[in-house]
Scaffold this active site. Structure first.
Site, mmCIF file in Angstrom:
data_model
loop_
_atom_site.group_PDB
_atom_site.id
_atom_site.type_symbol
_atom_site.label_atom_id
_atom_site.label_comp_id
_atom_site.label_asym_id
_atom_site.label_seq_id
_atom_site.Cartn_x
_atom_site.Cartn_y
_atom_site.Cartn_z
ATOM 1 N N PRO A 200 -5.376 -5.549 2.938
ATOM 2 C CG PRO A 200 -3.370 -6.692 3.365
ATOM 3 C CD PRO A 200 -4.165 -5.499 3.808
ATOM 4 C CB CYS B 178 -10.324 0.118 6.279
ATOM 5 S SG CYS B 178 -11.191 1.664 6.680
ATOM 6 C CG ASP C 239 -9.265 -0.756 0.682
ATOM 7 O OD1 ASP C 239 -8.874 -1.058 1.828
ATOM 8 O OD2 ASP C 239 -8.663 0.068 -0.052
ATOM 9 C CG ASP D 87 -7.182 -2.506 10.944
ATOM 10 O OD1 ASP D 87 -6.754 -2.197 12.069
ATOM 11 O OD2 ASP D 87 -6.436 -2.801 9.996
ATOM 12 C CB SER E 139 -4.899 -10.746 6.925
ATOM 13 O OG SER E 139 -4.853 -9.445 7.490
ATOM 14 C CB CYS F 3 -0.845 -1.387 12.829
ATOM 15 S SG CYS F 3 -0.813 -0.525 11.246
#
Length: 401
Positions: free
Chosen positions: A110, A107, A134, A179, A112, A232
């Site tokens: 964006p 996944c 993605d 992630d 990083s 997160c």
């Protein structure tokens, strides 16, 4: 605001010059504002003592702040500086990627973490490769645009496919970064507006999806390889509950790695062994059986794997998971679990291995395309909706900051 220097060898000269310029601007800003940031040598980064919105506000009244903001925008736009939350850097670093490894970012947008992985592999015919996936074509386009800013000649493939059914492409991967989509409550410190839409039900809805993606990621990593699962979010339903369910489904084919000794610069808390399950009305749900009198629409929102595993000798060592908490190191919040695949996944009810269900013919063709280095869904060179993509790109950079 946290950012780090680009670590690609092909851009070392340009990134060093850009970083030197940035250090001068940082010192000028700190002297004029009285605010003191901190260097992050373990990731070649720096953390400013203010938020993105605070820097934007100060830039309107301070020349030093305006110069620093302009440098950040310019340097990140050309890929010489990566704006990335401190704890967001942890998963890629824990994987221990080597130069020749095949790496999958399930996944990725964006991007990083993908850029971190690209800095770890070597490029060219004898190098490794990073496959960045993605599920959303628009986000995959933003990801491809971001990687393009790093320069040509990178061993990178951008694909767009649902993470839970991502086709196999040739050999299994040495490292997989997973992630997963999450409720994002760990970012509330920098995005307080999320409080308006947050509710416990988000974790109830996401748990099954996260487990499906993690199972597919486990199927795609080779025996002996490493899988890093992260969110997160601080909700145990999205964190330890998913890891416990993943270990249960693997039946000994996966083991939790004790990574507490890695990255000692970042303090952390151990994973939880016990937690409570609550509904949107903040009512405690003690067990799945306690819902027997509830309507089907209520019962179907809960899964047995959401509840803490029973103790005893067979209980998974969930304390090996890691919780990075904001008050411990002045960061956002993050959950990370590092797992090693020790054997092939067991067979499921349909005779296939967990996470390795047979693909229909259309997806077999897609897997062949991926093995040949093509995108599963071709990404257009010209945007059919340029304004939407530009807005998404700006939003992605803002989240990375």
């Amino acid at each position: 605001i946290t950012f780090r220097r680009c670590g690609l060898p092909s851009r070392s000269a340009a990134s060093e010059a850009c970083w030197a310029e940035g250090q001068q601007l940082i010192r000028a800003f700190e002297e004029s504002s009285g605010r003191q940031g901190r260097a992050l040598p373990w990731c070649h980064g720096y953390q400013l003592p203010l938020s993105r919105l605070e820097l934007r506000s100060e830039a309107q009244a301070s020349g030093a702040a305006a110069a620093l903001q302009a440098w950040l925008l310019r340097a990140s736009g050309c890929g010489l500086v990566m704006r990335q939350e401190v704890v967001s850097m942890v998963p890629a670093l824990l994987l221990g990627v080597q130069a020749s490894h095949r790496v999958l970012d399930v996944c990725a947008a964006p991007g990083s973490k993908t850029t971190q992985l690209l800095e770890m592999v070597s490029h060219g015919a004898e190098g490794g490769v990073v496959v960045a996936n993605d599920a959303e074509p628009l986000r995959a386009y933003v990801l491809a645009h971001r990687l393009r800013s790093l320069g040509a000649g990178l061993n990178a493939v951008v694909v767009t496919h649902r993470g839970q059914t991502l086709p196999r492409a040739g050999e299994e991967y040495d490292r997989v970064l997973c992630d997963v989509p999450c409720s994002g409550d760990g970012t509330l410190r920098k995005e307080p507006a999320l409080w308006a839409s947050w509710r416990p039900g988000l974790s109830l809805r996401l748990h099954s999806l996260q487990l499906q993606i993690a199972l597919r990621a486990a199927a795609l990593v080779r025996v002996g390889g490493l899988l890093c699962y992260s969110t997160c979010s601080l909700s145990p339903l999205e964190d330890e509950a998913v890891v416990a369910s993943l270990l249960r489904a693997a039946r000994g084919a996966l083991e939790l790695v004790d990574a507490s000794g890695q990255l000692p610069e970042l303090p952390r808390a151990p994973g939880l062994r016990n937690w409570q399950v609550i509904d949107d009305a903040m009512r405690r749900v003690p067990s799945l059986a306690s819902l027997s009198s509830e309507p089907l629409t209520v019962r179907r929102r809960f899964r047995a794997g959401m509840f803490p595993p029973k103790g005893g000798d067979g209980a998974p060592p969930l304390e090996r998971c890691m919780r990075f908490l904001p008050h411990l190191a002045d960061t956002g919040a993050f959950f990370v679990a590092l797992l090693r695949k020790t054997a092939p996944l067991p067979l499921g009810r349909r005779g296939q291995r967990h996470g390795q269900e047979a693909l229909p013919l259309s997806k077999q063709r897609a897997a062949a395309q991926l093995a040949a280095g093509h995108s599963l869904r071709p990404l257009p060179t010209e945007a059919p909706a340029a304004e939407a993509r530009a807005a998404e790109a700006r939003a992605a950079e803002a989240r990375a900051a």
